[in-house]
Design a protein around this motif. Structure first.
Motif, mmCIF file in Angstrom:
data_model
loop_
_atom_site.group_PDB
_atom_site.id
_atom_site.type_symbol
_atom_site.label_atom_id
_atom_site.label_comp_id
_atom_site.label_asym_id
_atom_site.label_seq_id
_atom_site.Cartn_x
_atom_site.Cartn_y
_atom_site.Cartn_z
ATOM 1 N N ASN A 72 13.851 -26.363 -1.589
ATOM 2 C CA ASN A 72 14.870 -27.334 -1.193
ATOM 3 C C ASN A 72 16.037 -27.342 -2.176
ATOM 4 O OD1 ASN A 72 13.359 -28.089 1.007
ATOM 5 N ND2 ASN A 72 12.442 -29.875 0.007
ATOM 6 N N GLU A 116 19.954 -26.503 -1.278
ATOM 7 C CA GLU A 116 21.051 -27.442 -1.533
ATOM 8 C C GLU A 116 22.082 -26.850 -2.485
ATOM 9 O OE1 GLU A 116 21.881 -30.438 -0.233
ATOM 10 O OE2 GLU A 116 20.330 -29.869 1.209
ATOM 11 N N THR A 133 25.972 -26.403 -1.459
ATOM 12 C CA THR A 133 27.022 -27.080 -2.224
ATOM 13 C C THR A 133 28.059 -26.100 -2.739
ATOM 14 O OG1 THR A 133 25.429 -28.769 -2.917
ATOM 15 C CG2 THR A 133 27.454 -28.588 -4.196
#
Length: 279
Positions: free
Chosen positions: A185, A189, A193
């Motif tokens: 995860n 992310e 980003t």
């Protein structure tokens, strides 16, 4: 995928992107990087952070000759006309105090926009700026760094046994990153980003390091390029003369290869064929 391994032939590319060498740590594969730099020349070399491991050097000094050889090799390339841009990461954050400065022909930048031969704009940055742990929980970052060191130490012993039994190299930390849900995860992310930041700066892609997970991929409609590291995977990203980006895995699977070093002496090292993934 194409396999390419010609240690006696210098290959010229337009740009090289290298990160997470961690000179000053015992895990750094400095000798393999010297060999890589010996057979790869480029018009521009980007050092995309964590080239020197200031965190570990603060704990204990470790700087053997191969680490010095890497520095000397880069300085020699700069003297011969290669443009070298040093974009610091979190482990060499002390360099961030010198943006715009030149050291031995090496230019320091906090980040950069690289334009490929075919006109594409890529944001080049280390990536720790978007790691919430590094940015907001310094103690946790240090603990995570210690845990990674411990994993590398265990991995080294484990693979010494595997090598003697005739099995190929296997990475404990890479396996953990891909199997542990929180790590997966986090990587997802992180990639998302950085892709958003590239879009915000009107770039078609981002080239980064930091998480030691090399790949060429697409995230949120943005080209995501991670250069990997030189403590385990020994990877780099190259831009061909036509602007195509490729991921070079310099140490994919353990193999004995004769390499000429120094005054023509031929020695045996554990090396891998250079495996190239093109995008």
């Amino acid at each position: 995928m194409a396999t390419m391994h010609q240690l006696n032939t210098v290959r010229h590319v337009r740009t090289l992107f290298i990160s997470d060498v961690h000179l000053g740590s015992k895990a750094a594969k400095a000798e393999l990087l010297v060999d890589f730099l010996r057979v790869h020349d480029a018009d521009t070399i980007y050092l995309v952070g964590d080239i020197v491991d200031g965190w570990r050097l603060k704990r204990s000094w470790h700087w053997p000759q191969p680490h010095n050889d890497v520095v000397q090799k880069l300085l020699r390339k700069a003297r011969k006309g290669t443009r070298i841009v040093y974009i610091p990461g979190n482990h060499d954050e002390f360099v961030r105090d010198f943006p715009g400065e030149h050291f031995g022909g090496i230019e320091v930048k906090l980040n950069d926009v690289h334009v490929t031969a075919d006109g594409r704009r890529f944001l080049v940055m280390h990536g720790d700026e978007f790691d919430v742990v590094v940015k907001n929980a310094r103690i946790l970052a240090y603990l995570g760094d210690w845990a990674y060191d411990a994993a590398l130490a265990v991995n080294s012993v484990f693979n010494n046994v595997r090598r003697r039994l005739g099995f190929p190299y296997w990475s404990l930390s890479s396996w953990a990153k891909l199997k542990v849900k929180n790590a997966v995860n986090f990587i997802g992310e992180f990639e998302k980003t950085l892709a958003e930041e590239a879009r915000r700066q009107d770039c078609v892609g981002v080239i980064c390091g930091h998480i030691h997970h090399a790949q060429l991929a697409e995230r949120e409609g943005i080209e995501y390029v991670n250069t990997g590291d030189w403590v385990e995977s020994c990877t780099a990203v190259a831009e061909r003369p036509d602007g195509t980006l490729e991921l070079i895995r310099w140490a994919e699977e353990a193999r004995r290869v004769p390499v000429r070093r120094g005054r023509g002496a031929e020695v045996e090292i554990d090396d891998l064929p250079s495996v190239v993934e093109a995008a």
